[in-house]
Design an enzyme around this catalytic site. Structure first.
Site, mmCIF file in Angstrom:
data_model
loop_
_atom_site.group_PDB
_atom_site.id
_atom_site.type_symbol
_atom_site.label_atom_id
_atom_site.label_comp_id
_atom_site.label_asym_id
_atom_site.label_seq_id
_atom_site.Cartn_x
_atom_site.Cartn_y
_atom_site.Cartn_z
ATOM 1 N N LYS A 179 0.763 2.448 6.264
ATOM 2 C CA LYS A 179 0.596 1.771 4.958
ATOM 3 C C LYS A 179 -0.892 1.587 4.632
ATOM 4 O O LYS A 179 -1.679 1.220 5.490
ATOM 5 C CB LYS A 179 1.280 0.392 5.057
ATOM 6 N N ASP A 205 10.039 -6.608 8.966
ATOM 7 C CA ASP A 205 8.684 -7.142 8.768
ATOM 8 C C ASP A 205 8.758 -8.650 8.954
ATOM 9 O O ASP A 205 9.858 -9.224 8.986
ATOM 10 C CB ASP A 205 8.181 -6.790 7.357
HETATM 11 C C1 R5P Z 1 1.348 -8.189 5.999
HETATM 12 O O1 R5P Z 1 0.584 -7.887 6.887
HETATM 13 C C2 R5P Z 1 2.721 -8.751 6.245
HETATM 14 O O2 R5P Z 1 3.183 -8.458 7.522
HETATM 15 C C3 R5P Z 1 3.696 -8.237 5.205
HETATM 16 O O3 R5P Z 1 3.793 -6.813 5.335
HETATM 17 C C4 R5P Z 1 3.237 -8.582 3.826
HETATM 18 O O4 R5P Z 1 2.991 -9.955 3.756
HETATM 19 C C5 R5P Z 1 4.275 -8.210 2.804
HETATM 20 O O5 R5P Z 1 3.761 -8.546 1.545
HETATM 21 P P1 R5P Z 1 4.362 -7.945 0.226
HETATM 22 O O6 R5P Z 1 5.834 -8.239 0.219
HETATM 23 O O7 R5P Z 1 3.629 -8.642 -0.865
HETATM 24 O O8 R5P Z 1 4.082 -6.472 0.221
#
Ligand code: R5P
Length: 278
Positions: A179, A205
């Site tokens: 990503k 996640d």
């Molecule tokens: C970031 O490092 C976290 O682990 C999540 O991937 C992030 O907070 C997800 O954020 P969003 O839903 O805004 O993409």
């Protein structure tokens, strides 16, 4: 011991009290016309009190501080199931605050121990001037998931350990995507060579905030032929139209915990918190 819960964690707090077979303390809350909060503890407290409150907004942070100030007990364990501001765990650029530290300091003043769930980065531990325990909800979630042999995928390298841990507990395969975050709301995902064609996929996640990371991962996996794409996360922040974004991208179901109380909070973290407190 008794349990006091803040406004954001009323359901989870009562479940923890239930699991521990201790009393849930009654608290009344109100907001003054100027927006300031007021609360009052209505029952008597034991020497040992567990305060449960997720920091889901600035207002819920103030709610936690007011609650901690009102609790006048000799031992306070503060359970912060979701700790907002934990992602700003360092000074990424000159002039920025370490927000996680700013949040941790005042909480530490009132607490003998702080407990968090799947904290974004264990670096946060050093900002608390009291005992600190982080509990892993992912292992518990993995056992609760009712899915048919999915490939577990982390949306980025940072989430790899979570995907591995879920996969290993269930004997499933795992992998990760690459990503690149372009801005606060925009994320680009470079496909990795994973054969998801005709398979069920579970993307895991720690946090779903705007849903940007997950929705792009879902779209990409669907394009690669994934039959079903499930989304699993500990903390369903789900700001704005995040839920809609995930389903529009082709998500089959969203499975999260109740660290934040939302419609997708299908797995409760109450048993692992209660177990740790016993
Ligand atoms: C970031 O490092 C976290 O682990 C999540 O991937 C992030 O907070 C997800 O954020 P969003 O839903 O805004 O993409």
């Amino acid at each position: 011991m008794n349990v006091v819960c803040g406004r954001a964690s009323q359901h989870l707090g009562s479940k923890i009290a239930d699991e521990m077979e201790v009393d849930l303390v009654k608290v009344s809350y109100k907001t003054f016309p100027d927006g300031e909060q007021y609360l009052k503890i209505l029952d008597s407290l034991d020497d040992e009190v567990v305060v449960v409150q997720s920091i889901t907004s600035d207002s819920e942070f103030v709610n936690l501080l007011l609650l901690l100030d009102a609790v006048d007990s000799s031992k306070i364990t503060t359970v912060i199931p979701y700790m907002g501001y934990s992602r700003q765990d360092r000074r990424f650029e000159v002039g920025e605050p370490i927000s996680a530290r700013a949040i941790a300091k005042p909480i530490s003043k009132y607490s003998n121990e702080v407990i968090t769930i799947d904290i974004h980065n264990m670096k946060v531990k050093e900002y608390f001037d009291c005992d600190f325990t982080n509990l892993m909800a992912f292992d518990h979630m993995a056992r609760e998931l009712d899915l048919e042999n999915p490939i577990v995928i982390a949306p980025d390298e940072g989430a790899q350990d979570r995907a591995r841990s879920v996969a290993e507990i269930r004997g499933w395969e795992h992998d990760h995507l690459v990503k690149t975050r372009k801005s606060g709301e925009e994320v680009e995902i470079t496909p990795k060579q994973i054969d998801v064609d005709g398979r069920s996929v579970l993307i895991v996640d720690d946090i779903i905030a705007t849903g940007g990371t997950m929705s792009q991962a879902i779209s990409m996996l669907k394009k690669q032929g994934a039959k079903e794409v499930y989304v699993g996360a500990t903390h369903p922040v789900l700001a704005g139209n995040a839920i809609q974004k995930l389903y529009s991208a082709g998500c089959t179901d969203i499975i999260c915990t109740d660290t934040i109380e939302k419609s997708v909070s299908k797995v409760s973290v109450a048993p692992i918190i209660a177990e740790n407190l016993k």
